[in-house]
Motif scaffolding. Structure first.
Motif, PDB file in Angstrom:
ATOM      1  N   LEU A  64       0.816  -1.348   0.086  1.00 36.05           N
ATOM      2  CA  LEU A  64       0.005  -0.083   0.014  1.00 36.05           C
ATOM      3  C   LEU A  64       0.815   1.370   0.155  1.00 36.05           C
ATOM      4  CD1 LEU A  64      -2.708   1.288   0.202  1.00 36.05           C
ATOM      5  CD2 LEU A  64      -2.555   1.031   2.739  1.00 36.05           C
ATOM      6  N   VAL A  65       1.862   1.094   1.028  1.00 35.15           N
ATOM      7  CA  VAL A  65       2.612   2.429   0.944  1.00 35.15           C
ATOM      8  C   VAL A  65       3.346   2.775  -0.325  1.00 35.15           C
ATOM      9  CG1 VAL A  65       4.920   3.370   1.930  1.00 35.15           C
ATOM     10  CG2 VAL A  65       3.330   2.212   3.422  1.00 35.15           C
ATOM     11  N   HIS A  66       3.913   1.930  -1.147  1.00 35.82           N
ATOM     12  CA  HIS A  66       4.451   2.090  -2.390  1.00 35.82           C
ATOM     13  C   HIS A  66       3.289   2.470  -3.561  1.00 35.82           C
ATOM     14  CE1 HIS A  66       8.306   0.802  -0.768  1.00 35.82           C
ATOM     15  NE2 HIS A  66       7.712  -0.242  -0.420  1.00 35.82           N
ATOM     16  N   ALA A  91      -2.169  11.450  -1.369  1.00 38.35           N
ATOM     17  CA  ALA A  91      -1.631  10.708  -0.156  1.00 38.35           C
ATOM     18  C   ALA A  91      -0.070  10.911  -0.093  1.00 38.35           C
ATOM     19  CB  ALA A  91      -2.079   9.199  -0.284  1.00 38.35           C
ATOM     20  N   THR A  92       0.382  10.891   0.957  1.00 38.39           N
ATOM     21  CA  THR A  92       1.826  11.131   1.065  1.00 38.39           C
ATOM     22  C   THR A  92       2.287  10.427   2.450  1.00 38.39           C
ATOM     23  OG1 THR A  92       1.544  13.388   2.071  1.00 38.39           O
ATOM     24  CG2 THR A  92       2.009  13.129  -0.386  1.00 38.39           C
ATOM     25  N   VAL A  93       3.508   9.741   2.172  1.00 42.47           N
ATOM     26  CA  VAL A  93       3.994   9.240   3.355  1.00 42.47           C
ATOM     27  C   VAL A  93       4.619  10.127   4.346  1.00 42.47           C
ATOM     28  CG1 VAL A  93       5.649   7.537   4.286  1.00 42.47           C
ATOM     29  CG2 VAL A  93       4.477   6.993   2.547  1.00 42.47           C
ATOM     30  N   ILE A 104       0.536   7.545   6.688  1.00 38.70           N
ATOM     31  CA  ILE A 104       0.154   8.191   5.501  1.00 38.70           C
ATOM     32  C   ILE A 104      -0.694   9.265   5.696  1.00 38.70           C
ATOM     33  CG2 ILE A 104      -1.130   7.649   3.200  1.00 38.70           C
ATOM     34  CD1 ILE A 104       0.118   4.783   3.659  1.00 38.70           C
ATOM     35  N   ARG A 105      -0.707  10.529   5.206  1.00 42.08           N
ATOM     36  CA  ARG A 105      -1.659  11.503   5.133  1.00 42.08           C
ATOM     37  C   ARG A 105      -2.405  11.682   3.947  1.00 42.08           C
ATOM     38  NH1 ARG A 105      -2.249  15.917   8.065  1.00 42.08           N
ATOM     39  NH2 ARG A 105      -0.436  15.351   9.478  1.00 42.08           N
ATOM     40  N   ILE A 106      -3.720  11.580   3.929  1.00 37.87           N
ATOM     41  CA  ILE A 106      -4.423  12.367   2.738  1.00 37.87           C
ATOM     42  C   ILE A 106      -5.101  13.419   2.925  1.00 37.87           C
ATOM     43  CG2 ILE A 106      -6.342  11.429   1.433  1.00 37.87           C
ATOM     44  CD1 ILE A 106      -5.951   8.488   2.433  1.00 37.87           C
ATOM     45  N   GLU A 107      -4.418  14.354   2.042  1.00 38.77           N
ATOM     46  CA  GLU A 107      -5.022  15.813   2.238  1.00 38.77           C
ATOM     47  C   GLU A 107      -6.472  15.761   1.824  1.00 38.77           C
ATOM     48  OE1 GLU A 107      -3.631  18.154   4.004  1.00 38.77           O
ATOM     49  OE2 GLU A 107      -1.763  16.998   4.352  1.00 38.77           O
ATOM     50  N   PRO A 108      -7.309  16.506   2.305  1.00 39.97           N
ATOM     51  CA  PRO A 108      -8.856  16.510   1.790  1.00 39.97           C
ATOM     52  C   PRO A 108      -9.125  17.625   1.022  1.00 39.97           C
ATOM     53  CG  PRO A 108      -8.628  17.511   4.016  1.00 39.97           C
ATOM     54  CD  PRO A 108      -7.347  16.912   3.602  1.00 39.97           C
TER      55      PRO A 108
END
Length: 147
Positions: free
Chosen positions: A60-62, A92-94, A121-125
């Motif tokens: 998932l990370v990759h 999405a960014t690690v 993992i951060r998903i910017e809304p």
């Protein structure tokens, strides 16, 4: 939306409020050029970003680092035919900053599976949409949020 179809569109604040009431959602991404959906636990950060915690070596990370993904969470009551669904779309960014990683280790989501090395993992809304299935009545989750 058709005003007579039993659904009500939710505004951004309602959507974020509802996301904060459930611990599990689905990350939607591309895997081998095909759509993939994975059940994950999550939490919201103070800035409303969706936070995931997973093993550093996970596929998932990759697959999602640096790409636009969708994240969906919901709550449905089949007995009363009511509920809601919220979708967050964004990049999405690690999290690589050590200070931020330390903060999230204390305040972020807890992993349900032990891993030798976790990443966040951060998903910017960028886009937040949702709808309530009212079925002719107001859903119980929204009554709680409105007081």
């Amino acid at each position: 939306m058709n005003p007579h179809d039993g659904f009500r569109e939710l505004d951004r604040q309602e959507c974020l409020g509802l996301l904060g009431t459930v611990p599990v959602g689905r990350i939607v991404h591309t895997r081998h050029a095909l759509p993939a959906v994975l059940l994950v636990n999550f939490c919201l950060d103070a800035d409303a970003a969706v936070l995931l915690r997973t093993a550093a070596e996970s596929e998932l990370v990759h697959a999602i680092d640096g790409v636009v993904v969708a994240f969906e969470a919901d709550e449905i009551d089949a007995r009363t035919h009511s509920g809601w669904s919220v979708v967050v779309t964004g990049r999405a960014t690690v999290v690589t900053d050590p200070v931020e990683h330390g903060r999230l280790s204390r305040t972020g989501p807890r992993s349900w599976v032990a891993s030798p090395q976790d990443v966040f993992i951060r998903i910017e809304p960028e886009l937040v949409t949702g709808r309530e299935l009212a079925g002719g009545r107001t859903g119980p989750a929204l009554r709680v949020l409105r007081g």
